[in-house]
Scaffold this motif. Structure first.
Motif, PDB file in Angstrom:
ATOM      1  N   GLY A  79       0.827  -1.203   0.000  1.00 56.75           N
ATOM      2  CA  GLY A  79       0.000   0.000   0.000  1.00 56.75           C
ATOM      3  C   GLY A  79       0.858   1.249   0.000  1.00 56.75           C
ATOM      4  N   ALA A  80       0.187   2.386  -0.196  1.00 60.16           N
ATOM      5  CA  ALA A  80       0.911   3.657  -0.203  1.00 60.16           C
ATOM      6  C   ALA A  80       1.386   4.016   1.204  1.00 60.16           C
ATOM      7  N   THR A  81       0.629   3.593   2.200  1.00 50.34           N
ATOM      8  CA  THR A  81       0.985   3.956   3.582  1.00 50.34           C
ATOM      9  C   THR A  81       2.399   3.465   3.906  1.00 50.34           C
ATOM     10  N   SER A  83      -1.219  10.174   7.621  1.00 50.08           N
ATOM     11  CA  SER A  83      -0.116   9.232   7.911  1.00 50.08           C
ATOM     12  C   SER A  83       1.267   9.884   7.852  1.00 50.08           C
ATOM     13  N   TYR A  84       1.355  11.086   7.251  1.00 49.82           N
ATOM     14  CA  TYR A  84       2.698  11.678   7.085  1.00 49.82           C
ATOM     15  C   TYR A  84       3.324  12.092   8.429  1.00 49.82           C
ATOM     16  N   LEU A  85       2.489  12.697   9.266  1.00 48.81           N
ATOM     17  CA  LEU A  85       3.055  13.340  10.464  1.00 48.81           C
ATOM     18  C   LEU A  85       3.682  12.373  11.464  1.00 48.81           C
ATOM     19  N   ILE A 138       3.869  16.575  -1.192  1.00 53.30           N
ATOM     20  CA  ILE A 138       2.673  17.048  -1.902  1.00 53.30           C
ATOM     21  C   ILE A 138       1.771  15.864  -2.198  1.00 53.30           C
ATOM     22  N   ASN A 139       0.522  16.200  -2.489  1.00 51.25           N
ATOM     23  CA  ASN A 139      -0.480  15.154  -2.734  1.00 51.25           C
ATOM     24  C   ASN A 139      -1.475  15.695  -3.769  1.00 51.25           C
ATOM     25  N   SER A 140      -1.418  15.110  -4.962  1.00 45.93           N
ATOM     26  CA  SER A 140      -2.339  15.533  -6.038  1.00 45.93           C
ATOM     27  C   SER A 140      -2.740  14.321  -6.853  1.00 45.93           C
TER      28      SER A 140
END
Ligand SMILES: Cc1ncc(COP(=O)(O)O)c(C=O)c1O
Length: 378
Positions: free
Chosen positions: A92-94, A120-122, A162-164
């Motif tokens: 998964g991306a996580t 999940s980033y922080l 970033i997230n797009s």
């Protein structure tokens, strides 16, 4: 216990889903589709299990899947990644995000993130001893203010995430954003971590602008994607990561000790399923229809619809309906009106005043109709 994450609570997605279940509410909170996975894909998984592909895959993933991802990336974004050294299959991306952050962030490094920010980033930044630098996306179209970004870049800035298309707002990066980002990273040691899990869910004829479309950015970026989002298989937890060789080398050092390798039969099945490009290129149209259906129905409601250009989320502003805080209003809506959504404050580290909830429209027609009926009564 000396907690390593003293300020982290149970994820809002788990909290709202549980509240939805307890109250028998329609769950538009957590981002998962409730319609069937392609029977063809299921068949491919079964076939590959029966063929005996049930033991450990190679650490970076089976080469067939990496090769087809390489071809897809070249075809869509005009950038060639070497399947041997620059592509890794992840759980998964996580896991990919966690691995990338852990591999690159050292004690005291600064990481620029944009709020509302995916949750999940922080914790990953914090566990690595990094320091998140928070900037807010601006206006109802949730754009990055690049002047602000320039002002917070220091010698300690090690990463920018970033997230797009963007969760939760559905905003997407445009060509100017890519140019501005190029300017920011030029001459620095910044790695861009680009979360592109919704790359195949983008609307109104817009084209997804992967950071890999830019030569400058591709050289300093780790890009993360998720088959869970593309093939409505969020429960399979399989995704991938592409990056230049030197970055991927560091990524794999951590990856091998986080999962070692990812589910083998799924990798074979997905590699075969990707051979037919309509399996991923038609996803946007399917979700655009759902977005339009949901929004058209809610046009006559008291909610203000905030335009979304991608993902399967719709933000609704409830200022005309209540003065409650968004967490309280989300709870009220779930308990009293049986529709669950995510309060957008969950994506900010500090309190915010906006009265906005996130609704997931990746649902079958019956579920959307039931939710719409309830929301129109408000
Ligand atoms: C922006 C974003 N990044 C990453 C993920 C995690 O993806 P995965 O389920 O593949 O781990 C999600 C899932 O909701 C997401 O919305």
């Amino acid at each position: 216990m000396n907690s390593k994450l003293p300020n982290t609570n149970t994820s809002i997605f788990a909290v709202m889903s549980q509240l939805a279940n307890e109250n028998n509410a329609i769950n538009l909170s957590q981002g998962f589709p409730n319609f069937d996975v392609s029977p063809k894909l299921i068949e491919l998984v079964n076939e590959n299990m029966k063929r005996g592909f049930n033991q450990y895959a190679p650490m970076p993933g089976i080469i067939k899947l990496r090769e087809i991802i390489s071809e897809k990336t070249e075809k869509l974004y005009n950038r060639k990644y070497n399947p041997e050294t620059e592509i890794t299959i992840t759980a998964g991306a996580t896991q990919a995000l966690y691995t990338a952050i852990t591999a690159l962030i050292n004690e005291g490094d600064e990481v620029i993130v944009f709020e509302p920010v995916y949750d999940s980033y922080l914790p990953a930044i914090e566990l690595s001893g990094g320091k998140p630098i928070f900037l807010e996306l601006k206006g109802k179209d949730y754009k990055i203010d690049w002047n602000e970004v320039q002002k917070v870049v220091t010698a300690k800035t090690r990463m920018l995430i970033i997230n797009s298309p963007h969760n939760p707002t559905g905003s997407v990066l445009d060509e100017n954003d890519i140019k501005q980002l190029e300017k920011i990273v030029t001459g620095t040691n910044i790695t861009v971590l680009s979360d592109e899990v919704y790359e195949h869910i983008i609307f109104d004829g817009k084209k997804h602008l992967s950071v890999s479309t830019s030569e400058k950015l591709a050289k300093c970026s780790i890009i993360v994607s998720s088959f869970g989002k593309t093939f409505h298989t969020t429960g399979w937890k399989i995704g991938y990561c592409v990056a230049p060789k030197e970055l991927m080398k560091e990524f794999r050092k951590v990856h091998q000790f986080v999962v070692y390798a990812v589910n083998t039969p799924l990798q074979y099945a997905i590699s075969e399923y990707l051979e037919d490009e309509s399996n991923y290129l038609n996803i946007s149209a399917m979700y655009q229809e759902k977005r339009d259906y949901f929004n058209k129905a809610l046009k006559n409601s008291k909610f203000e619809i905030i335009p979304t250009s991608g993902t399967y989320f719709q933000l609704l502003d409830y200022t005309n309906l209540s003065q409650l805080k968004d967490t309280e209003y989300a709870e009220y809506l779930t308990k009293e009106h049986k529709v669950a959504a995510i309060p957008i404050s969950a994506f900010y580290h500090d309190k915010i005043k906006s009265k906005v909830l996130r609704f997931c429209f990746a649902k079958d027609k019956n579920t959307l109709d039931s939710a719409i009926e309830k929301l129109l009564k408000l």
